[in-house]
Write a protein that holds these residues in place. Structure first.
Motif, PDB file in Angstrom:
ATOM      1  N   LYS A  41       0.899  -1.032   0.034  1.00  0.00           N
ATOM      2  CA  LYS A  41       0.012   0.066  -0.004  1.00  0.00           C
ATOM      3  C   LYS A  41       0.971   1.426  -0.224  1.00  0.00           C
ATOM      4  O   LYS A  41       0.643   2.207  -0.736  1.00  0.00           O
ATOM      5  CB  LYS A  41      -0.961  -0.149   1.188  1.00  0.00           C
ATOM      6  CG  LYS A  41      -1.914   1.223   1.456  1.00  0.00           C
ATOM      7  CD  LYS A  41      -2.717   1.112   2.738  1.00  0.00           C
ATOM      8  CE  LYS A  41      -3.542   2.306   2.719  1.00  0.00           C
ATOM      9  NZ  LYS A  41      -4.490   2.222   4.142  1.00  0.00           N
ATOM     10  N   LEU A  42       1.957   1.292   0.600  1.00  0.00           N
ATOM     11  CA  LEU A  42       2.993   2.330   0.649  1.00  0.00           C
ATOM     12  C   LEU A  42       3.487   2.616  -0.564  1.00  0.00           C
ATOM     13  O   LEU A  42       3.596   3.919  -0.949  1.00  0.00           O
ATOM     14  CB  LEU A  42       3.945   2.028   1.790  1.00  0.00           C
ATOM     15  CG  LEU A  42       4.914   3.406   2.139  1.00  0.00           C
ATOM     16  CD1 LEU A  42       4.127   4.521   2.811  1.00  0.00           C
ATOM     17  CD2 LEU A  42       6.090   2.823   3.030  1.00  0.00           C
ATOM     18  N   ALA A  43       3.842   1.732  -1.377  1.00  0.00           N
ATOM     19  CA  ALA A  43       4.348   1.851  -2.624  1.00  0.00           C
ATOM     20  C   ALA A  43       3.215   2.872  -3.377  1.00  0.00           C
ATOM     21  O   ALA A  43       3.745   3.440  -4.129  1.00  0.00           O
ATOM     22  CB  ALA A  43       4.735   0.632  -3.159  1.00  0.00           C
ATOM     23  N   ARG A  44       2.015   2.137  -3.522  1.00  0.00           N
ATOM     24  CA  ARG A  44       1.131   2.726  -4.262  1.00  0.00           C
ATOM     25  C   ARG A  44       0.817   4.250  -3.842  1.00  0.00           C
ATOM     26  O   ARG A  44       0.512   5.143  -4.583  1.00  0.00           O
ATOM     27  CB  ARG A  44      -0.141   1.846  -4.189  1.00  0.00           C
ATOM     28  CG  ARG A  44      -0.142   0.614  -4.729  1.00  0.00           C
ATOM     29  CD  ARG A  44      -1.635  -0.208  -4.942  1.00  0.00           C
ATOM     30  NE  ARG A  44      -2.172  -0.624  -3.613  1.00  0.00           N
ATOM     31  CZ  ARG A  44      -1.857  -1.468  -2.848  1.00  0.00           C
ATOM     32  NH1 ARG A  44      -0.983  -2.570  -3.150  1.00  0.00           N
ATOM     33  NH2 ARG A  44      -2.308  -1.688  -1.663  1.00  0.00           N
ATOM     34  N   GLN A  45       0.765   4.399  -2.565  1.00  0.00           N
ATOM     35  CA  GLN A  45       0.705   5.793  -1.956  1.00  0.00           C
ATOM     36  C   GLN A  45       1.791   7.011  -2.472  1.00  0.00           C
ATOM     37  O   GLN A  45       1.511   7.947  -2.923  1.00  0.00           O
ATOM     38  CB  GLN A  45       0.573   6.019  -0.467  1.00  0.00           C
ATOM     39  CG  GLN A  45      -0.591   5.318   0.173  1.00  0.00           C
ATOM     40  CD  GLN A  45      -0.637   5.338   1.368  1.00  0.00           C
ATOM     41  OE1 GLN A  45       0.442   4.638   2.054  1.00  0.00           O
ATOM     42  NE2 GLN A  45      -1.492   5.687   2.157  1.00  0.00           N
ATOM     43  N   ILE A  46       3.050   6.258  -2.612  1.00  0.00           N
ATOM     44  CA  ILE A  46       3.972   7.207  -2.934  1.00  0.00           C
ATOM     45  C   ILE A  46       3.870   7.020  -4.521  1.00  0.00           C
ATOM     46  O   ILE A  46       4.122   8.377  -5.102  1.00  0.00           O
ATOM     47  CB  ILE A  46       5.528   6.426  -2.743  1.00  0.00           C
ATOM     48  CG1 ILE A  46       5.602   6.681  -1.010  1.00  0.00           C
ATOM     49  CG2 ILE A  46       6.728   7.073  -3.387  1.00  0.00           C
ATOM     50  CD1 ILE A  46       7.017   5.713  -0.788  1.00  0.00           C
ATOM     51  N   ARG A  47       3.679   6.289  -5.405  1.00  0.00           N
ATOM     52  CA  ARG A  47       3.498   6.323  -6.743  1.00  0.00           C
ATOM     53  C   ARG A  47       2.350   7.187  -7.168  1.00  0.00           C
ATOM     54  O   ARG A  47       2.338   7.964  -8.123  1.00  0.00           O
ATOM     55  CB  ARG A  47       3.019   4.818  -7.205  1.00  0.00           C
ATOM     56  CG  ARG A  47       3.143   4.964  -8.889  1.00  0.00           C
ATOM     57  CD  ARG A  47       3.082   3.618  -9.553  1.00  0.00           C
ATOM     58  NE  ARG A  47       2.086   2.622  -8.831  1.00  0.00           N
ATOM     59  CZ  ARG A  47       2.212   1.521  -7.877  1.00  0.00           C
ATOM     60  NH1 ARG A  47       3.589   1.220  -7.629  1.00  0.00           N
ATOM     61  NH2 ARG A  47       1.117   1.127  -7.663  1.00  0.00           N
ATOM     62  N   ARG A  48       1.213   7.387  -6.287  1.00  0.00           N
ATOM     63  CA  ARG A  48       0.349   8.121  -6.706  1.00  0.00           C
ATOM     64  C   ARG A  48       0.644   9.815  -6.193  1.00  0.00           C
ATOM     65  O   ARG A  48      -0.320  10.626  -6.241  1.00  0.00           O
ATOM     66  CB  ARG A  48      -0.924   7.911  -5.711  1.00  0.00           C
ATOM     67  CG  ARG A  48      -1.693   6.685  -6.597  1.00  0.00           C
ATOM     68  CD  ARG A  48      -3.221   6.420  -5.978  1.00  0.00           C
ATOM     69  NE  ARG A  48      -3.228   6.041  -4.700  1.00  0.00           N
ATOM     70  CZ  ARG A  48      -3.064   5.020  -3.929  1.00  0.00           C
ATOM     71  NH1 ARG A  48      -3.177   3.775  -4.908  1.00  0.00           N
ATOM     72  NH2 ARG A  48      -3.307   4.705  -2.858  1.00  0.00           N
ATOM     73  N   GLY A  49       1.589  10.023  -5.461  1.00  0.00           N
ATOM     74  CA  GLY A  49       2.015  11.282  -5.085  1.00  0.00           C
ATOM     75  C   GLY A  49       1.421  11.719  -3.618  1.00  0.00           C
ATOM     76  O   GLY A  49       1.368  12.685  -3.314  1.00  0.00           O
ATOM     77  N   GLU A  50       0.730  10.715  -3.012  1.00  0.00           N
ATOM     78  CA  GLU A  50       0.040  10.949  -1.817  1.00  0.00           C
ATOM     79  C   GLU A  50       1.113  11.118  -0.810  1.00  0.00           C
ATOM     80  O   GLU A  50       0.981  11.970   0.433  1.00  0.00           O
ATOM     81  CB  GLU A  50      -0.969   9.870  -1.529  1.00  0.00           C
ATOM     82  CG  GLU A  50      -1.910   9.669  -2.427  1.00  0.00           C
ATOM     83  CD  GLU A  50      -2.778   8.681  -2.116  1.00  0.00           C
ATOM     84  OE1 GLU A  50      -3.634   8.277  -3.103  1.00  0.00           O
ATOM     85  OE2 GLU A  50      -2.563   7.679  -1.289  1.00  0.00           O
ATOM     86  N   LEU A  51       2.277  10.552  -0.687  1.00  0.00           N
ATOM     87  CA  LEU A  51       3.348  10.452   0.094  1.00  0.00           C
ATOM     88  C   LEU A  51       4.549  10.844  -0.534  1.00  0.00           C
ATOM     89  O   LEU A  51       4.726  10.282  -1.656  1.00  0.00           O
ATOM     90  CB  LEU A  51       3.500   9.202   1.015  1.00  0.00           C
ATOM     91  CG  LEU A  51       2.249   8.927   2.027  1.00  0.00           C
ATOM     92  CD1 LEU A  51       2.319   7.512   2.430  1.00  0.00           C
ATOM     93  CD2 LEU A  51       2.239   9.934   3.193  1.00  0.00           C
ATOM     94  N   ALA A  52       5.613  11.414   0.323  1.00  0.00           N
ATOM     95  CA  ALA A  52       6.914  11.762  -0.562  1.00  0.00           C
ATOM     96  C   ALA A  52       8.159  10.734   0.025  1.00  0.00           C
ATOM     97  O   ALA A  52       8.095  10.702   1.364  1.00  0.00           O
ATOM     98  CB  ALA A  52       7.275  13.125  -0.294  1.00  0.00           C
ATOM     99  N   PRO A  53       8.589   9.975  -0.648  1.00  0.00           N
ATOM    100  CA  PRO A  53       9.701   9.083  -0.242  1.00  0.00           C
ATOM    101  C   PRO A  53      10.838   9.995   0.312  1.00  0.00           C
ATOM    102  O   PRO A  53      11.155  11.102   0.024  1.00  0.00           O
ATOM    103  CB  PRO A  53      10.129   8.250  -1.501  1.00  0.00           C
ATOM    104  CG  PRO A  53      10.055   9.304  -2.581  1.00  0.00           C
ATOM    105  CD  PRO A  53       8.670   9.824  -2.446  1.00  0.00           C
ATOM    106  N   VAL A  54      11.534   9.470   1.130  1.00  0.00           N
ATOM    107  CA  VAL A  54      12.984   9.909   1.743  1.00  0.00           C
ATOM    108  C   VAL A  54      13.984   9.602   0.955  1.00  0.00           C
ATOM    109  O   VAL A  54      14.207   8.318   0.646  1.00  0.00           O
ATOM    110  CB  VAL A  54      12.962   9.477   3.370  1.00  0.00           C
ATOM    111  CG1 VAL A  54      14.359   9.981   3.763  1.00  0.00           C
ATOM    112  CG2 VAL A  54      11.768   9.991   4.087  1.00  0.00           C
ATOM    113  N   ASP A  55      14.930  10.627   0.532  1.00  0.00           N
ATOM    114  CA  ASP A  55      16.159  10.202  -0.288  1.00  0.00           C
ATOM    115  C   ASP A  55      17.204   9.773   0.317  1.00  0.00           C
ATOM    116  O   ASP A  55      17.375   9.607   1.700  1.00  0.00           O
ATOM    117  CB  ASP A  55      16.298  11.360  -1.146  1.00  0.00           C
ATOM    118  CG  ASP A  55      16.835  12.702  -0.426  1.00  0.00           C
ATOM    119  OD1 ASP A  55      17.573  12.167   0.652  1.00  0.00           O
ATOM    120  OD2 ASP A  55      16.648  13.874  -0.725  1.00  0.00           O
TER     121      ASP A  55
END
Length: 408
Positions: A232-246
């Motif tokens: 679910k987290l990967a989908r949230q990041i892919r949709r732009g709902e969450l920003a990954p940490v670099d």
């Protein structure tokens, strides 16, 4: 226990191992891993082989301990028939999932089966993972009186907003309570932390590490959040709902944890693990990193005996069907060739503080040592003594170090 099962040859229905598995077994430690695949809720970042109540497809938590015990008993017979010499279990680890979703007596019964099948070595380490909201004082006391020695709590963070993003359900204020109950029961305590959650700040992370240190556990793990495909987290990041940490920020999180833990008297012994002293290292996990032998019990569990590796069917329903039929639950297996065993030896041993003897490397790998020292990736004094020990910079770039050591 995450992701798809690896490719490999079909495993025989009787589970018998090739003769090569027995070679040198007496010189290797033996451990047992018991996978409990149940969770109350599925965390958005998790891709482990776990199941909530709605995903069980007829499998039952109530039946699970008996099925696991059947596999333990069958494992004893399989090892005997395969010519693997008897060894007491040096370590036993209950993981998941959430093992403590089962009644304490179920875990006790499973441990009793391990003891009756193989015996426990003197001073054996017996650990269970637990969520802070899945145990109370009576539960922990029952485990301790039955032979458990250690509990690893999935604390993950002390910041409510971070826990919410991870979809963890416990109140961070419960952590001091469960640590106190475990300590009163006589159990060693480890706390697991995760850094790099989307939205987490360096100040948030400092709060979590300092909160963990205040509980004075004997062991702390700090793992970088890995965003796995299909979660679910990967989908949230892919949709732009969450920003990954670099990666650079992840490195800052790691360096802060190492600073705080070192100042508090913890010493790193593996890239993501710190202990108050050598006696409180996770001996079970060290056995993995040192390529010792272990039998993995339960759906999706992996085992390794003498260079033979196999894995069980993933779903609890399929696992139960195999057990009831009297068949091995193994889905597939592989016998590691010499090159693969050497690659894994270097990959795993390099992560441990004691590292790997330089003279055990290939010629091209040995030639890389001077460059790794110059690049401040391995410790110069340790290298002069004949071993590879990662510097902190090396720990952050451990995969790159391994690639260079495997230059052959």
């Amino acid at each position: 226990m995450g992701g798809a099962l690896p490719l490999g040859d079909p495993a025989p229905s009787d589970g018998l191992l090739p003769a090569s598995a027995a070679v040198g077994a007496s010189a290797r430690d033996f451990g047992v891993y018991l996978h409990v695949p149940f969770c109350r809720v599925r965390c958005g970042y998790c891709d482990f082989n776990t199941y909530t109540a709605t995903e069980l497809r007829g499998a039952s938590q109530h039946d699970y301990a008996g099925q696991a015990i059947s596999e333990v008993e069958a494992a004893g017979r399989i090892l005997e028939r395969s010519g693997v010499p008897d060894r007491e279990a040096a370590t036993v680890f209950f993981g998941g999932g959430t093992p403590t979703l089962l009644p304490a007596d179920d875990l006790v019964r499973m441990l009793r089966a391990v003891r009756s099948t193989w015996g426990l070595a003197p001073g054996a380490e017996v650990t269970t993972e637990a969520n802070p909201d899945s145990v109370d004082a009576a539960y922990l006391g029952r485990l301790a009186e039955s032979g458990f020695t250690r509990v690893s709590f999935g604390m993950q963070s002390a910041v409510p907003s971070v826990l919410a993003t991870l979809e963890r359900t416990h109140d961070p204020e419960r952590v001091p309570l469960v640590v106190q109950w475990a300590r009163e029961a006589g159990l060693d305590v480890s706390l697991d932390l995760i850094y790099g959650t989307p939205g987490e700040t360096l100040a948030n992370w400092r709060t979590s590490v300092e909160h963990a240190i205040r509980q004075a556990p004997s062991h702390i793990s700090a793992y970088s959040l890995i965003v796995e495909e299909g979660t679910k987290l990967a989908r949230q990041i892919r949709r732009g709902e969450l920003a990954p940490v670099d990666d650079d920020v992840q490195a800052e999180f790691y360096e802060l944890a190492d600073d705080l833990l070192t100042e508090a008297g913890y010493g790193w012994y593996e890239v993501s693990n710190w202990a108050t002293d050598d006696t409180h290292r996770s001996r079970h996990n060290l056995a993995y990193w040192r390529s010792q032998d272990w039998w993995g019990v339960g759906p999706g569990a992996h085992s390794h005996i003498g260079g033979v590796r196999w894995w069980n069917v993933k779903h609890p329903s399929a696992y139960g069907d195999r057990i009831r039929a009297g068949d091995s639950p193994a889905a597939g297996r592989e016998t590691l060739d010499t090159a693969t065993q050497e690659m894994e030896r270097v990959l795993l041993l390099t992560r441990i503080r004691e590292g790997i003897p330089i003279d055990s490397l290939g010629a091209l790998g040995r030639r890389e040592v001077a460059g790794l020292i110059a690049d401040q990736l391995i410790d110069a004094r340790a290298a002069l003594s004949g071993s590879i020990e990662l510097t902190r910079r090396g720990r952050l770039l451990a995969d790159a170090v391994v690639r260079r050591l495997l230059a052959d």
